[in-house]
Every structure is written in structure tokens, then in C-alpha cells.
Enzyme design. Structure first.
Site, PDB file in Angstrom:
ATOM      1  N   HIS A  55       0.856  -1.194   0.000  1.00  0.00           N
ATOM      2  CA  HIS A  55       0.000   0.000   0.000  1.00  0.00           C
ATOM      3  C   HIS A  55       0.882   1.230   0.000  1.00  0.00           C
ATOM      4  O   HIS A  55       1.927   1.247   0.646  1.00  0.00           O
ATOM      5  CB  HIS A  55      -0.916   0.001   1.241  1.00  0.00           C
ATOM      6  N   ASP A  88      -7.953  -5.416   0.139  1.00  0.00           N
ATOM      7  CA  ASP A  88      -8.412  -6.270  -0.946  1.00  0.00           C
ATOM      8  C   ASP A  88      -7.994  -7.731  -0.781  1.00  0.00           C
ATOM      9  O   ASP A  88      -8.485  -8.593  -1.501  1.00  0.00           O
ATOM     10  CB  ASP A  88      -7.881  -5.746  -2.288  1.00  0.00           C
TER      11      ASP A  88
HETATM   12  N1  CMC Z   1       4.035  -7.543  -4.924  1.00  0.00           N
HETATM   13  C1  CMC Z   1       5.382  -7.529  -5.156  1.00  0.00           C
HETATM   14  N2  CMC Z   1       6.153  -6.430  -5.011  1.00  0.00           N
HETATM   15  C2  CMC Z   1       5.527  -5.308  -4.625  1.00  0.00           C
HETATM   16  C3  CMC Z   1       4.154  -5.244  -4.366  1.00  0.00           C
HETATM   17  C4  CMC Z   1       3.404  -6.434  -4.532  1.00  0.00           C
HETATM   18  N3  CMC Z   1       2.084  -6.440  -4.299  1.00  0.00           N
HETATM   19  N4  CMC Z   1       3.815  -3.995  -3.999  1.00  0.00           N
HETATM   20  C5  CMC Z   1       4.946  -3.273  -4.014  1.00  0.00           C
HETATM   21  N5  CMC Z   1       5.991  -4.065  -4.393  1.00  0.00           N
HETATM   22  C6  CMC Z   1       7.399  -3.665  -4.461  1.00  0.00           C
HETATM   23  C7  CMC Z   1       7.696  -2.885  -5.734  1.00  0.00           C
HETATM   24  O1  CMC Z   1       8.095  -3.728  -6.786  1.00  0.00           O
HETATM   25  C8  CMC Z   1       8.804  -1.980  -5.259  1.00  0.00           C
HETATM   26  O2  CMC Z   1       9.982  -2.738  -5.195  1.00  0.00           O
HETATM   27  P1  CMC Z   1      11.430  -2.034  -5.511  1.00  0.00           P
HETATM   28  O3  CMC Z   1      11.619  -1.020  -4.422  1.00  0.00           O
HETATM   29  O4  CMC Z   1      12.396  -3.153  -5.473  1.00  0.00           O
HETATM   30  O5  CMC Z   1      11.290  -1.420  -6.880  1.00  0.00           O
HETATM   31  C9  CMC Z   1       8.413  -1.641  -3.816  1.00  0.00           C
HETATM   32  O6  CMC Z   1       7.643  -2.774  -3.374  1.00  0.00           O
HETATM   33  C10 CMC Z   1       7.586  -0.366  -3.681  1.00  0.00           C
HETATM   34  O7  CMC Z   1       6.455  -0.498  -4.540  1.00  0.00           O
HETATM   35  P2  CMC Z   1       5.804   0.702  -5.329  1.00  0.00           P
HETATM   36  O8  CMC Z   1       5.145   0.168  -6.566  1.00  0.00           O
HETATM   37  O9  CMC Z   1       6.772   1.806  -5.506  1.00  0.00           O
HETATM   38  O10 CMC Z   1       4.720   1.171  -4.268  1.00  0.00           O
HETATM   39  P3  CMC Z   1       3.495   2.099  -4.564  1.00  0.00           P
HETATM   40  O11 CMC Z   1       3.226   2.809  -3.319  1.00  0.00           O
HETATM   41  O12 CMC Z   1       3.706   2.913  -5.783  1.00  0.00           O
HETATM   42  O13 CMC Z   1       2.306   1.068  -4.908  1.00  0.00           O
HETATM   43  C11 CMC Z   1       0.524  -0.436  -4.667  1.00  0.00           C
HETATM   44  C12 CMC Z   1       1.331   0.686  -4.012  1.00  0.00           C
HETATM   45  C13 CMC Z   1      -0.719  -0.715  -3.829  1.00  0.00           C
HETATM   46  C14 CMC Z   1       0.039   0.007  -6.072  1.00  0.00           C
HETATM   47  C15 CMC Z   1       1.414  -1.701  -4.799  1.00  0.00           C
HETATM   48  O14 CMC Z   1       1.809  -2.124  -3.512  1.00  0.00           O
HETATM   49  C16 CMC Z   1       0.723  -2.824  -5.543  1.00  0.00           C
HETATM   50  O15 CMC Z   1       0.793  -2.871  -6.774  1.00  0.00           O
HETATM   51  N6  CMC Z   1       0.022  -3.757  -4.821  1.00  0.00           N
HETATM   52  C17 CMC Z   1      -0.742  -4.786  -5.474  1.00  0.00           C
HETATM   53  C18 CMC Z   1      -2.078  -4.228  -5.928  1.00  0.00           C
HETATM   54  C19 CMC Z   1      -3.027  -4.020  -4.781  1.00  0.00           C
HETATM   55  O16 CMC Z   1      -3.171  -4.871  -3.907  1.00  0.00           O
HETATM   56  N7  CMC Z   1      -3.732  -2.878  -4.804  1.00  0.00           N
HETATM   57  C20 CMC Z   1      -4.731  -2.547  -3.780  1.00  0.00           C
HETATM   58  C21 CMC Z   1      -4.315  -1.402  -2.916  1.00  0.00           C
HETATM   59  S1  CMC Z   1      -5.332  -1.280  -1.429  1.00  0.00           S
HETATM   60  C22 CMC Z   1      -6.896  -0.873  -1.965  1.00  0.00           C
HETATM   61  C23 CMC Z   1      -6.970   0.470  -2.555  1.00  0.00           C
HETATM   62  O17 CMC Z   1      -6.790   1.462  -1.827  1.00  0.00           O
HETATM   63  O18 CMC Z   1      -7.240   0.551  -3.740  1.00  0.00           O
END
Ligand code: CMC
Length: 438
Positions: A312, A369
Site C-alpha cells: 500500500h 483487498d
Molecule cells: N508484490 C510484489 N512487489 C511489490 C508489491 C506487490 N504487491 N507492492 C509493491 N511491491 C514492491 C515494488 O516492486 C517496489 O519494489 P522495488 O523497491 O524493489 O522497486 C516496492 O515494493 C515499492 O512499490 P511501489 O510500486 O513503488 O509502491 P506504490 O506505493 O507505488 O504502490 C501499490 C502501491 C498498492 C500500487 C502496490 O503495492 C501494488 O501494486 N500492490 C498490489 C495491488 C493491490 O493490492 N492494490 C490494492 C491497494 S489497497 C486498496 C486500494 O486502496 O485501492
């Protein structure tokens, strides 16, 4: 950048020094001591803008609606902890709280509930709207289009009174639209709302009832739906809420702004993740339940797979909504007596991920989720309706945020800047001369 200097009135400021000149910027503090540098005048005084793709370090507004402390796993609506609201309140009371800032008196709640109950039907011409859409349409774009289409049936709200009616109509018609979008996709006749039922029971009956048979709503399942709606009701400046605010900031009306929010919520990194979680768990089951194999893919930088329902932007500890839902999962599965295979896989996946250095070091925990999909599936809610459930819950939050944005003394159209990295100025080349080597 230097912080903690004081201005003439003794307030904290930050000083930015660039190219020999400096700008003193005010520090803004929230009620929970969240601290920001106010850069509103930065460009005017220095010519600089800030660059923050994804807005990870950017506050877009002051808001009194929802507080999150992502490090501590705290979520509060209008100051009330989510755990207390989940246990003691109901969705319409929470909706009122978000919209008005205070819990309703019994008379206010009764009047709000009764107004919403009396506006649940759709205009008969909506049948033609649904008829025009393909049978296999995903219910999310159907809902977005239907909410946008409400503007064609009702006046744009101009007065306070009309805005009130619009809020009531949106809250009342959303479950009807959601259920119709499902019924349309399976070719069954729509169920009219039954106004003696409460909000969640009415929705369940419109989803699963058929006109030729009695349908008894299970009160335990109706309560679980209500709980899910409460947990989704607001989440400060997430992608869809920011979309609603941004669209509304152009003076687009509430229906149009909410329709845009629904589209933003649909994406798999946001509300669409609940559908993806079940698809992921089913894939793991097909691959003989190996959580480790899936985790390896989610960690592999050359693989686009992510552990859906994990991670998140704001929570760097356990999402408090996921903790509540994990417990509710067990209750639902016990109630409906279905196989808990998906729950078993989810719990195994969580257990392995929470011990894995990749997820631990990045502070990736289950989000709302992760378990909501397991509950929806156990309740027989079709997978493509999962994000629609999220939409129903988020609706009062979107409305409250839209109203707050419009009433904000700092209100301006949302219009970020950019750093242009394209071609410098060049002369137009006529078509006949293009592609020739110099
Ligand atoms: N699985 C594997 N790696 C992950 C995941 C994941 N679910 N989430 C983040 N990472 C890694 C990402 O690859 C990155 O690694 P590195 O630093 O080596 O490049 C690091 O963690 C930081 O991730 P980010 O993409 O920069 O984080 P963000 O804040 O931009 O993204 C997120 C947040 C929710 C989009 C992401 O965690 C994600 O894609 N999660 C899966 C989708 C999901 O469950 N979404 C629902 C969110 S909660 C409900 C809502 O509010 O909508």
C-alpha cells in the site's frame, strides 16, 4: 532546504536556497501533527516547481474527513477509529458521519435512512440504457456509465437543496444500479428494490432474488456486506478520490465526478485488486497450491506478477481494514458452510510473505483487498462484481470529499505542472519533404 526557522510571528518555516537566492516557505501542521511545507507560492517567488510522480510526497489538500497513520496502521473517519465503527455502527450512519462531520442524532439518522429508502428506484427509461449495452459488459463500466447518465435524468445540482437531493439519489440508486448491472450480465430480469429492507439486505435481494420466488435475506450476510461497506467508505486522497476531486474542481457536477471516480477505482492497482486476488488464489490452486512458486514470481524483477492484495502507498504496517476482514472471513465461511480452500491459500500466502525478506524489507502487508475477495466469493458474489462492492462502499467518501473540495477556502481548479522533456522548438516539415535524408 532548511527547516525549523521561525517567521516574524514565530511560526515554523522552511527555507529553500537555489542558485544564490532563497525562499521562505510556511510549514503547515495538521491536528495529528502531520507536517507539510506549503509550496503554493514557490513558483511565484523562485520560478521553481516541484516534481513528484505518483504524488508520494505531495499533499493535495487540507482535509478533515479521514486520518491515516500508515506507519502505525491507524484509520479514523472524522476522528472515530475504524475498529469501533466496524463493530458498533452501520453503513448509513457512517455515510452521514462522513458527509456531515458528526454522528447523526437518532432523528437525523431516521430521516436520512428514510429518504434514501424512498429514492432507490431507477427511472423506467433506464431499462433502455441497460438494453443498449452488451450482455457480457463488465459491471464497473456499466456502473460508471449509469451514474454519469443520472445527470441526464436529473438537474445539475445548483442550490443546497438540489445538492442534498443529488446525494440522496446517488446513495439510494447506487445499489440498484449495481444489482441491475449484474442482472443484465446474466440475462435475468431486474428486481425492484424492496423498501422495507435495510440498505445491505435490499442490495442482496436485488442481486440474488428472482421475481417469481421469495428471497429470504440472511441477516448475518447482510451485516457482513454492511461491514464491508463501512470499511471501504473513505480512505483520504487515494487515486479514485483524487480523481473525483480533480474532475469536480473543473466545476463538473457530482454525478460526472463520481462516474470518473468509478473508472479510476476499476484499475487493478486500486479497487480492481480484489478481483485480481481471487484470480491469483485460483491460479495458485491450479498450480497445486504452491504459494512459494507464486511469491518467487512476485519478487522477480523480470516478471510483472505482483502479489495482489499486498502493499500500500500509505500503510507500512498491517492495513487495519485487512485485520478486521481476516476475522470476518472465518465468520462468513462458517455461516455459508462452503469450502475454505481460498482462505487456506490466502492465509498460507500471507504467512510465507510476512516471513520473506523481500516483503518485510519493503514493508508490504496485506491490504483491504486481500481478504475481501475471499468473503465475496464465499457469499457467491461473482468475481466481476467485487469492485462494484468497493464502489458502493466508497460512494459516501467520494461525495464528502467532493463537497469539502468545493467549500475549501483554498479551492482552485486542479492543474499540476510538468517538466517538459520533449523536443526543443523546430520548424514544421511539409509531408512531401519528410523521410528524405538531408
Ligand atoms: N508484490 C510484489 N512487489 C511489490 C508489491 C506487490 N504487491 N507492492 C509493491 N511491491 C514492491 C515494488 O516492486 C517496489 O519494489 P522495488 O523497491 O524493489 O522497486 C516496492 O515494493 C515499492 O512499490 P511501489 O510500486 O513503488 O509502491 P506504490 O506505493 O507505488 O504502490 C501499490 C502501491 C498498492 C500500487 C502496490 O503495492 C501494488 O501494486 N500492490 C498490489 C495491488 C493491490 O493490492 N492494490 C490494492 C491497494 S489497497 C486498496 C486500494 O486502496 O485501492
Amino acid at each position: 532546504m532548511t527547516t525549523q526557522l521561525k517567521d516574524k510571528k514565530g511560526a515554523d518555516t522552511a527555507t529553500l536556497t537555489y542558485n544564490g537566492s532563497s525562499a521562505t516557505l510556511p510549514i503547515v501542521r495538521g491536528t495529528e501533527n502531520e507536517t507539510a511545507i506549503d509550496i503554493e507560492k514557490l513558483r511565484a517567488s523562485t520560478g521553481l516547481i516541484t516534481l513528484d510522480p505518483g504524488y508520494g510526497s505531495t499533499g493535495s489538500c487540507r482535509s478533515a474527513i479521514t486520518f491515516i497513520d500508515g506507519e502505525k496502521g491507524i484509520l479514523r473517519y472524522r476522528g472515530y477509529p475504524i475498529e469501533e465503527l466496524a463493530e458498533k455502527s452501520n453503513f448509513l450512519e457512517v455515510a452521514w458521519l462522513l458527509l456531515h462531520g458528526e454522528l447523526p442524532t437518532p432523528a437525523e439518522l431516521q430521516s436520512f435512512t428514510s429518504e434514501i429508502t424512498r429514492h432507490t428506484m431507477l427511472h423506467q427509461d433506464f431499462d433502455r440504457f441497460f438494453d443498449a449495452l452488451p450482455k457480457d459488459a463488465h459491471p464497473m463500466p456499466v456502473c460508471s456509465a449509469a451514474i454519469g447518465a443520472l445527470t441526464t435524468f436529473y438537474q445539475e445540482p445548483e442550490s443546497e437543496h438540489q445538492l442534498h437531493d443529488t446525494i440522496i439519489r446517488l446513495m439510494a440508486k447506487m445499489p440498484t444500479i449495481a444489482a441491475c448491472s449484474y442482472k443484465h450480465s446474466i440475462g435475468q430480469p431486474f428486481m425492484y428494490p424492496m423498501n422495507r429492507l435495510d440498505y445491505s439486505s435490499n442490495f442482496l435481494r436485488m442481486m440474488f432474488g428472482i421475481p417469481c420466488e421469495e428471497y429470504e435475506v440472511d441477516p448475518v450476510l447482510a451485516r457482513v456486506v454492511d461491514l464491508l461497506l463501512i470499511l471501504h467508505a473513505d480512505h483520504e486522497q487515494n487515486c479514485s478520490t483524487s480523481t473525483v476531486r480533480m474532475v469536480g474542481s473543473s466545476m463538473a457536477n457530482l454525478y460526472a465526478s463520481i462516474a470518473a471516480g468509478i473508472s479510476a477505482l476499476w484499475g487493478s492497482l486500486h479497487g480492481g485488486a480484489n478481483q485480481k486476488v481471487i484470480e491469483m488464489l485460483e491460479q495458485i490452486e491450479r498450480e497445486e497450491g504452491s504459494a512459494d512458486k507464486f511469491l518467487a514470481r512476485a519478487k522477480d524483477k523480470n516478471d510483472t506478477t505482483r502479489l495482489m492484495g499486498f502493499g500500500h502507498r500509505v500503510y507500512k504496517s498491517y492495513d487495519p481494514r485487512a485485520a478486521i476482514l481476516k476475522k470476518a472471513c472465518g465468520d462468513v465461511i462458517e455461516r455459508v458452510g462452503v469450502s475454505s480452500r481460498m482462505l487456506e491459500i490466502a492465509m498460507r500466502l500471507e504467512e510465507v510473505a510476512l516471513k520473506d525478506d523481500y516483503f518485510v524489507s519493503r514493508k508490504l502487508y496485506p491490504n483491504v483487498d486481500f481478504y475481501s475477495g475471499v468473503i465475496y466469493q464465499a457469499m457467491n458474489i461473482p468475481v466481476n462484481m467485487f469492485t462494484v462492492m468497493f464502489t458502493m462502499g466508497r460512494l459516501p467518501g467520494w461525495i464528502a470529499q467532493w463537497i469539502e473540495m468545493r467549500n475549501d477556502e483554498h479551492f482552485r481548479i486542479a492543474r499540476p505542472r510538468q517538466i517538459y522533456v520533449g523536443s526543443p522548438k523546430r520548424a514544421y516539415v511539409p509531408a512531401s519533404a519528410r523521410g528524405r535524408s538531408a
